[in-house]
Design a protein around this motif. Structure first.
Motif, PDB file in Angstrom:
ATOM      1  N   LEU A  89       1.186  -1.019  -0.644  1.00 51.03           N
ATOM      2  CA  LEU A  89       0.263   0.163   0.224  1.00 51.03           C
ATOM      3  C   LEU A  89       1.139   1.420  -0.282  1.00 51.03           C
ATOM      4  O   LEU A  89       0.362   2.140  -0.846  1.00 51.03           O
ATOM      5  CB  LEU A  89      -0.830   0.359   1.112  1.00 51.03           C
ATOM      6  N   GLU A  92       1.815   1.905  -3.645  1.00 51.44           N
ATOM      7  CA  GLU A  92       0.903   2.174  -4.274  1.00 51.44           C
ATOM      8  C   GLU A  92       0.776   4.077  -4.058  1.00 51.44           C
ATOM      9  O   GLU A  92       0.505   5.105  -5.040  1.00 51.44           O
ATOM     10  CB  GLU A  92      -0.558   1.488  -4.041  1.00 51.44           C
ATOM     11  N   HIS A  93       0.612   4.222  -2.929  1.00 54.90           N
ATOM     12  CA  HIS A  93       0.085   5.693  -2.159  1.00 54.90           C
ATOM     13  C   HIS A  93       0.895   7.160  -1.949  1.00 54.90           C
ATOM     14  O   HIS A  93       0.599   7.667  -1.864  1.00 54.90           O
ATOM     15  CB  HIS A  93      -0.635   5.372  -1.377  1.00 54.90           C
ATOM     16  N   CYS A  94       2.282   6.243  -1.246  1.00 51.19           N
ATOM     17  CA  CYS A  94       3.653   7.327  -0.703  1.00 51.19           C
ATOM     18  C   CYS A  94       4.313   7.415  -0.762  1.00 51.19           C
ATOM     19  O   CYS A  94       5.293   8.001  -1.331  1.00 51.19           O
ATOM     20  CB  CYS A  94       3.029   6.602   0.933  1.00 51.19           C
ATOM     21  N   ILE A 127      -1.535  10.827   7.953  1.00 46.85           N
ATOM     22  CA  ILE A 127      -3.067  10.100   7.145  1.00 46.85           C
ATOM     23  C   ILE A 127      -3.914  10.908   7.204  1.00 46.85           C
ATOM     24  O   ILE A 127      -4.658  10.706   6.333  1.00 46.85           O
ATOM     25  CB  ILE A 127      -2.568   8.343   7.514  1.00 46.85           C
ATOM     26  N   ASP A 152      -6.282  11.389   4.841  1.00 44.57           N
ATOM     27  CA  ASP A 152      -7.078  10.273   4.341  1.00 44.57           C
ATOM     28  C   ASP A 152      -6.679   8.926   2.459  1.00 44.57           C
ATOM     29  O   ASP A 152      -7.872   8.931   1.997  1.00 44.57           O
ATOM     30  CB  ASP A 152      -9.207   9.964   3.804  1.00 44.57           C
ATOM     31  N   VAL A 153      -5.319   9.308   2.780  1.00 44.28           N
ATOM     32  CA  VAL A 153      -4.628   8.975   1.607  1.00 44.28           C
ATOM     33  C   VAL A 153      -5.521   7.345   1.419  1.00 44.28           C
ATOM     34  O   VAL A 153      -5.797   6.577   0.406  1.00 44.28           O
ATOM     35  CB  VAL A 153      -3.571   8.845   1.213  1.00 44.28           C
ATOM     36  N   VAL A 154      -4.720   6.690   2.501  1.00 40.16           N
ATOM     37  CA  VAL A 154      -5.605   5.397   3.031  1.00 40.16           C
ATOM     38  C   VAL A 154      -6.409   5.116   4.192  1.00 40.16           C
ATOM     39  O   VAL A 154      -6.652   6.460   5.000  1.00 40.16           O
ATOM     40  CB  VAL A 154      -4.181   4.326   4.152  1.00 40.16           C
ATOM     41  N   GLN A 158      -6.248  -0.290   5.800  1.00 40.00           N
ATOM     42  CA  GLN A 158      -5.432   0.089   5.336  1.00 40.00           C
ATOM     43  C   GLN A 158      -4.246   1.413   5.822  1.00 40.00           C
ATOM     44  O   GLN A 158      -2.982   0.568   5.907  1.00 40.00           O
ATOM     45  CB  GLN A 158      -5.867   0.093   3.630  1.00 40.00           C
TER      46      GLN A 158
END
Length: 313
Positions: A89, A92-94, A127, A152-154, A158
């Motif tokens: 995760l 993918e996001h950070c 986050i 709220d990126v994840v 998660q």
């Protein structure tokens, strides 16, 4: 070791196959009898199958196994399933914004997490609230470094997985619930109770010591940063008598903080502790009756609400 053995075995079989073909005269040689032609075809078939198994299938299996083993651990530490999910995760996001060796991330927009070593609680806080370089007063969107990060990126489980992974591989503080799920409920309740008792005790101690301290010996006030990583003190008001005043500041948070005291709300600085994380630091001042402000001078922390009023009578 297994990979080396397979590599050697493959080339040994290749050599044997070529030797056999050479002895038989090669696949294009004129056969002397039908049994010889049949034997040559069998030899060629076996050679092709062996080459496919040892030259293609086995290396692929070895590579897949090595990748799986590499994904399961970082610097000798075996990742849990949640932490492995957290690494995926994070990538993918950070990963595009942050540097984190354990995730092969080299982003430069946000802070280098390997250097920052944030605790799990502050990661979850960031986050959930995002990050602004110049947040409005009382905002929780405080940056631990440069850059802007949306909230709220994840989310949910998660977010927990990402926070646990980052804290674990950087050496930051990991919550008890992440380390031992079976005892998380009891530990959390116990910790909360202890924290509440400690906070109440510290506040009561500060008030009673200020009221009961003999004249001329000064007073000691107790102040603490929120242990959850939130940008706040455990109290927004302190009271003391004129004279020597000492503030014992405890910071058990994973985020570095300090206590700075100034005259009024915009006056000069009178005293300040070093910025630190873990332990207790003290400052002593001689104060006249009046109103003073204590706050954390780390950029953005005061604006987020890490500020209070000290009244001296």
């Amino acid at each position: 070791m297994l990979a080396v053995a397979a590599f050697v075995a493959f080339w040994v079989l290749v050599a044997l196959g070529l030797t056999f073909l050479a002895v038989r005269g090669g696949p294009g040689a004129r056969p002397h009898a039908d049994p010889g032609r049949r034997g040559t075809r069998v030899a060629i078939t076996l050679f092709v199958v062996t080459a496919a198994v040892f030259g293609v299938a086995l290396p692929l299996l070895l590579l897949t196994g090595n990748h799986s083993n590499a994904s399961a651990q970082v610097s000798g530490y075996k990742l849990t399933d949640a932490e492995k999910s957290g690494r995926e995760l994070f990538g993918e996001h950070c990963g595009v914004c942050h540097t984190l060796i354990a995730a092969n991330a080299v982003g430069k927009v946000g802070p280098n997490l390997d250097l920052l070593k944030p605790g799990e609680s502050i990661i979850l806080h960031t986050i959930a609230n995002g990050c602004l370089p110049n947040p409005p007063a009382n905002s929780q969107a405080i940056c631990l470094g440069q850059g802007v990060m949306p909230a709220d990126v994840v989310q949910g489980a998660q977010a927990d997985e990402v926070a646990e992974f980052v804290a674990r591989v950087t050496g930051g503080a990991v919550s008890t619930s992440s380390s031992s799920a079976s005892s998380s409920s009891g530990s959390t309740a116990s910790s909360s109770s202890a924290s509440a008792t400690s906070t109440s005790s510290a506040t009561t101690s500060a008030s009673s010591s200020a009221a009961a301290a003999p004249s001329g010996q000064g007073q000691t006030l107790h102040l603490a940063a929120a242990t959850t990583g939130m940008l706040m003190y455990d109290t927004k008001t302190l009271t003391a008598k004129a004279g020597k005043v000492t503030i014992d500041f405890t910071n058990a948070s994973p985020v570095p903080h300090n206590v700075t005291v100034q005259s009024g709300t915009t006056g000069p600085t009178i005293a300040a502790t070093p910025t630190f994380s873990g332990g207790t630091k003290s400052i002593s001042m001689t104060l006249k009756p009046g109103t003073y402000t204590y706050y954390c001078s780390v950029p953005g922390h005061r604006q987020a609400g890490m500020v209070g009023t000290l009244t001296v009578k």
